[in-house]
Each structure stands twice: as C-alpha cells, then as structure tokens.
Design an enzyme around this catalytic site. Structure first.
Site, mmCIF file in Angstrom:
data_model
loop_
_atom_site.group_PDB
_atom_site.id
_atom_site.type_symbol
_atom_site.label_atom_id
_atom_site.label_comp_id
_atom_site.label_asym_id
_atom_site.label_seq_id
_atom_site.Cartn_x
_atom_site.Cartn_y
_atom_site.Cartn_z
ATOM 1 C CG ASP A 12 -2.011 -1.071 1.123
ATOM 2 O OD1 ASP A 12 -2.374 -1.459 -0.007
ATOM 3 O OD2 ASP A 12 -2.463 -1.546 2.186
ATOM 4 C CE LYS A 37 -1.242 -6.430 -7.847
ATOM 5 N NZ LYS A 37 0.012 -5.758 -7.503
ATOM 6 C CB ALA A 117 2.067 -9.328 -4.502
ATOM 7 N N GLY A 118 3.166 -6.510 -2.761
ATOM 8 C CA GLY A 118 3.889 -6.095 -1.559
ATOM 9 C C GLY A 118 5.222 -5.464 -1.906
ATOM 10 C CB SER A 175 3.511 7.063 -4.260
ATOM 11 O OG SER A 175 2.115 7.237 -4.319
ATOM 12 C CD GLU A 176 1.460 14.571 -1.221
ATOM 13 O OE1 GLU A 176 1.608 15.511 -0.442
ATOM 14 O OE2 GLU A 176 0.937 14.686 -2.356
#
Length: 224
Positions: A12, A37, A117-118, A175-176
């Site tokens: 995330d 993905k 992933a992750g 990424s902010e």
C-alpha cells in the site's frame, strides 16, 4: 526482455497508482504498453472495481482485461503464498516467470509493466520473494515508496537488497502518503543517498502526470 518490474518498499505504498499514471503517460506518447500482475491477494470479487487489476485495465483502456492482467487472484489479504494455500493452491515462481516472459514476448516493441505484490522482500511463494522474480526475469526495477515518516530507511534498505542481487534500478518514485511530512523535503533528504538512481515525485493533490518518468524510461536502452 522488454519488461519493467514495479516493486515497492512495502504494501500500500502506491505501486498501482504509479503504474496507472505511467501507463497513461506512455500511451500518450504512442508507446505500446501492457500490464501483468502475477498474483493478487486480498481480492474481493464483490468489490472488483476497486481492485488493482481493474485499475490497471482501465488505464490500459481494456475494461475487460482484469482476468488477463491478473490470472492468479486470492481472497485473503495475506502474502500470496499463504492466501493461495488457504484456497488449496501452491504458487510456483517458475510459472509466474514463464507467464511474464510470454506476455512480454507478445508485445514486440512494447513495454510490459510487471507489478509485484507487496514489497521487494515480500514472499510470492513458500520460498521466494519479489526480488527472486526480479532477478529471474532480469528486468529493471521501478521502486515505489510512500512519503511517510520512516520511508527514507525503507527506500535505502530496498535499494541495498536490489543492488546486492545485481538488479538494475530504473528509478525511484516517492508516492505521496496522506498526513505525511512534506513531499519535497522528503525528496531532498533522500536524494544524497540514492547513488545515482533517478528520483521522481508522485503527488496526490491532483491526478499525477507521469510524463517525466515516461520520458526517462523511453530514453533508456532497452533490455534485450
């Protein structure tokens, strides 16, 4: 292999946000681009519209492409190997690598974004991580991180792992994160430690235009 592996410092941190913006920027420049993905966990079929594969498909202009982009989807929001085991399956790195190579070969002069992933060291299988897939593919890595307090350590740790494995780092994208320290200040503090890795910022106040990142990637020598 004409592929770029989009990985992160953790879960995330904005990998799909960055991937979607990059896809749009590459398409705007006439580049042929696709996304893959290899495995998705935490996938809820009842809320598929919010999933990473659907967002990638939308950026590609292929709203029905979710199943093609993400052939392995599991419900549990756990590491993919555990989520797969809960559904009676076992993930194999060779299978995911073969799929990625086949997808990249079908693009000819295009670029395949392979989104992990992750984070870099997150498990994909019972014995292998995203880093193992990056090295198996021989693809350059695009490292995505958040801007939260502590991200500098996470970025540098991920870079140490990538470089120790002799993985090429195409760029780093911050990424902010919400409620985080100032994005520019974070970038200024991080830059001296990157040892030449290009740094790009992805703000969230409005839709990020990844034009500069796309131009950088298009100007790089292609991986055979």
């Amino acid at each position: 292999m004409p592929a770029l592996f989009v990985t992160g410092t953790g879960t995330d941190v904005g990998k799909t946000y960055v991937s979607c913006a990059l896809i749009r920027a590459l398409k705007a420049r006439g580049a042929v681009v696709d996304a893959f993905k290899p495995v998705v966990s935490g996938f809820d079929p009842k809320d598929a519209a919010a999933s990473d594969p659907v967002r990638l498909a939308a950026a590609l202009g292929d709203p029905g492409g979710m199943f093609r982009i993400a052939p392995r989807r599991y419900r549990a929001p756990l590491s993919p190997n555990i989520a797969a085991r809960l559904e009676g399956q076992t993930l194999g790195l060779d299978d995911m690598v073969i799929d990625a190579v086949a997808r990249a070969a079908g693009l000819r002069d295009g670029l395949l974004l392979v989104e992990g992933a992750g984070g870099v060291m997150s498990p994909l299988t019972d014995g292998e991580t995203n880093l193992d897939m990056i090295t198996a593919l021989g693809a350059p890595a695009l490292l995505v991180a958040g801007s939260y307090l502590g991200t500098i350590s996470h970025v540098l740790t991920a870079l140490v792992a990538l470089r120790a494995a002799k993985a090429e780092v195409a760029a780093v994208v911050i990424s902010e994160s919400l409620d985080a320290p100032d994005l520019d200040q974070t970038a200024q503090a991080l830059s001296p430690f990157l040892a030449g890795a290009p740094l790009f910022l992805a703000p969230r106040a409005q839709a990020w235009d990844a034009a500069a990142l796309a131009e950088h990637l298009l100007a790089r020598p292609r991986t055979p």
